[in-house]
Design a protein around this motif. Structure first.
Motif, PDB file in Angstrom:
ATOM      1  N   TYR A  97     -59.959 -44.668 -98.387  1.00  0.00           N
ATOM      2  CA  TYR A  97     -60.116 -43.816 -99.997  1.00  0.00           C
ATOM      3  C   TYR A  97     -59.556 -42.381 -99.974  1.00  0.00           C
ATOM      4  O   TYR A  97     -58.931 -41.897-100.754  1.00  0.00           O
ATOM      5  CB  TYR A  97     -61.468 -43.864-100.204  1.00  0.00           C
ATOM      6  CG  TYR A  97     -61.849 -45.152-101.136  1.00  0.00           C
ATOM      7  CD1 TYR A  97     -61.578 -45.101-102.276  1.00  0.00           C
ATOM      8  CD2 TYR A  97     -62.267 -46.199-100.327  1.00  0.00           C
ATOM      9  CE1 TYR A  97     -61.696 -46.427-103.203  1.00  0.00           C
ATOM     10  CE2 TYR A  97     -62.715 -47.389-101.172  1.00  0.00           C
ATOM     11  CZ  TYR A  97     -62.315 -47.178-102.462  1.00  0.00           C
ATOM     12  OH  TYR A  97     -62.458 -48.581-103.165  1.00  0.00           O
TER      13      TYR A  97
ATOM     14  N   LEU B 183     -59.519 -42.820-109.073  1.00  0.00           N
ATOM     15  CA  LEU B 183     -59.149 -43.996-108.366  1.00  0.00           C
ATOM     16  C   LEU B 183     -58.582 -45.394-109.587  1.00  0.00           C
ATOM     17  O   LEU B 183     -58.619 -45.285-110.696  1.00  0.00           O
ATOM     18  CB  LEU B 183     -60.467 -44.810-108.070  1.00  0.00           C
ATOM     19  CG  LEU B 183     -61.302 -43.910-107.007  1.00  0.00           C
ATOM     20  CD1 LEU B 183     -62.518 -44.579-106.587  1.00  0.00           C
ATOM     21  CD2 LEU B 183     -60.409 -43.469-105.907  1.00  0.00           C
TER      22      LEU B 183
ATOM     23  N   ALA C  95     -57.565 -48.652-104.718  1.00  0.00           N
ATOM     24  CA  ALA C  95     -59.076 -49.034-104.935  1.00  0.00           C
ATOM     25  C   ALA C  95     -58.937 -50.520-105.169  1.00  0.00           C
ATOM     26  O   ALA C  95     -58.202 -51.004-105.773  1.00  0.00           O
ATOM     27  CB  ALA C  95     -59.837 -48.328-105.661  1.00  0.00           C
TER      28      ALA C  95
ATOM     29  N   ILE D  23     -66.129 -46.675-100.089  1.00  0.00           N
ATOM     30  CA  ILE D  23     -66.154 -45.783-100.978  1.00  0.00           C
ATOM     31  C   ILE D  23     -66.998 -44.614-100.358  1.00  0.00           C
ATOM     32  O   ILE D  23     -68.362 -44.675-100.224  1.00  0.00           O
ATOM     33  CB  ILE D  23     -66.637 -45.840-102.458  1.00  0.00           C
ATOM     34  CG1 ILE D  23     -65.814 -47.148-102.973  1.00  0.00           C
ATOM     35  CG2 ILE D  23     -66.449 -44.990-103.399  1.00  0.00           C
ATOM     36  CD1 ILE D  23     -66.159 -47.458-104.438  1.00  0.00           C
TER      37      ILE D  23
END
Length: 284
Positions: A125, A141, A147, A182
């Motif tokens: 991430y 994102l 993602a 995340i």
């Protein structure tokens, strides 16, 4: 059979030209590709990376299938060098769009569709540092390589002779990537919205399906993260030019830049090059 195929070619070409200005570059219209047709896309996106000033690239091969006049599906792959120096596979996604409303008039129509998309991505991430040892963050994102997650929404498109207007409202839910969760402080939900306009410049008068089409576009693309963590929003503008050759092959060129916003992003400017070829009447 030969006569049937010639009629199919003529019908396909006419439908492509009369709705050419709906073939938006950065968004999808409510209209679908013809039934039993196959589309192949190769998209290159170039990004100016904010954390070190380099140019990142994302390559997106894509296959599209017109299941019937109401339903079409896409399968998309992602490869990029945005998290490392060399290009590597990032994952893929599946997109489906269902047109549920069509109001047709002469030289005009109004259509609405619903879409859903799912992505599985193998990317970190956000590394704490890059090769430059400079820390950076990105809460912009998306499901195009950044993602894993799902999204869905509705599209409304209005064609008025040579002008086509379209708007999209969608919701995205971001999930853990294959090898990375995340981080705290990152959003998991966002609302996406767009307003697109396309204008058919050429041909001035339609004569045959071998004529080259020239379409001009301008699109407003926005996003708002709805979580308390990672909250932010932006609005981008993306002008584009498009050429369609022989009613089957198109070339898209688009530049995207931020108009306003307060979201932490890897890049505020990007350039897109896309080539697409359509094969119709695949299924006899």
């Amino acid at each position: 059979m030969r006569k049937f195929l010639m009629m199919a070619v003529a019908f396909f070409a006419f439908s492509q030209i009369t709705t050419a200005q709906e073939l938006y570059v950065n968004t999808e219209p409510a209209s679908n590709m013809p039934a039993n047709s196959l589309g192949i896309r190769l998209t290159n996106k170039f990004f100016k990376m904010e954390h070190d000033g380099t140019t990142g690239m994302r390559f997106e091969p894509e296959v599209m299938w017109g299941v019937n006049k109401r339903l079409m599906v896409h399968a998309i792959g992602y490869a990029a060098n945005m998290m490392q120096s060399s290009i590597r596979m990032e994952g893929g996604s599946v997109y489906a769009k269902y047109r549920f409303l069509s109001l047709d008039q002469q030289h005009a129509h109004f259509r609405m569709a619903a879409y859903v998309k799912g992505s599985v991505i193998d990317n970190p991430y956000v590394p704490s540092t890059h090769a430059t040892k400079k820390p950076y963050a990105n809460t912009d994102l998306d499901l195009e390589g950044a993602a894993s997650g799902v999204s869905g929404g509705v599209i409304a498109t209005q064609l008025l002779h040579k002008l086509a207007l379209s708007t999209t409202l969608g919701y995205s839910r971001y999930m853990n990537n294959i090898k990375d969760n995340i981080p705290e402080g990152f959003p998991k939900n966002s609302v996406n919205y767009s307003l697109s306009a396309g204008y058919l410049v050429l041909p001035v008068r339609y004569k045959n399906f071998n004529q080259t089409n020239l379409n001009l576009y301008v699109e407003l693309l926005g996003k708002t993260n709805t979580d308390a963590a990672g909250r932010g929003s932006y609005l981008d503008i993306a002008p584009a030019v498009q050429f369609i050759f022989n009613s089957t092959t198109r070339l898209d060129l688009s530049y995207r830049t931020q108009l306003t916003g307060d979201m932490a992003r890897n890049s505020f400017n990007s350039f897109m090059v896309r080539i697409e070829h359509n094969i119709f009447n695949i299924k006899k």
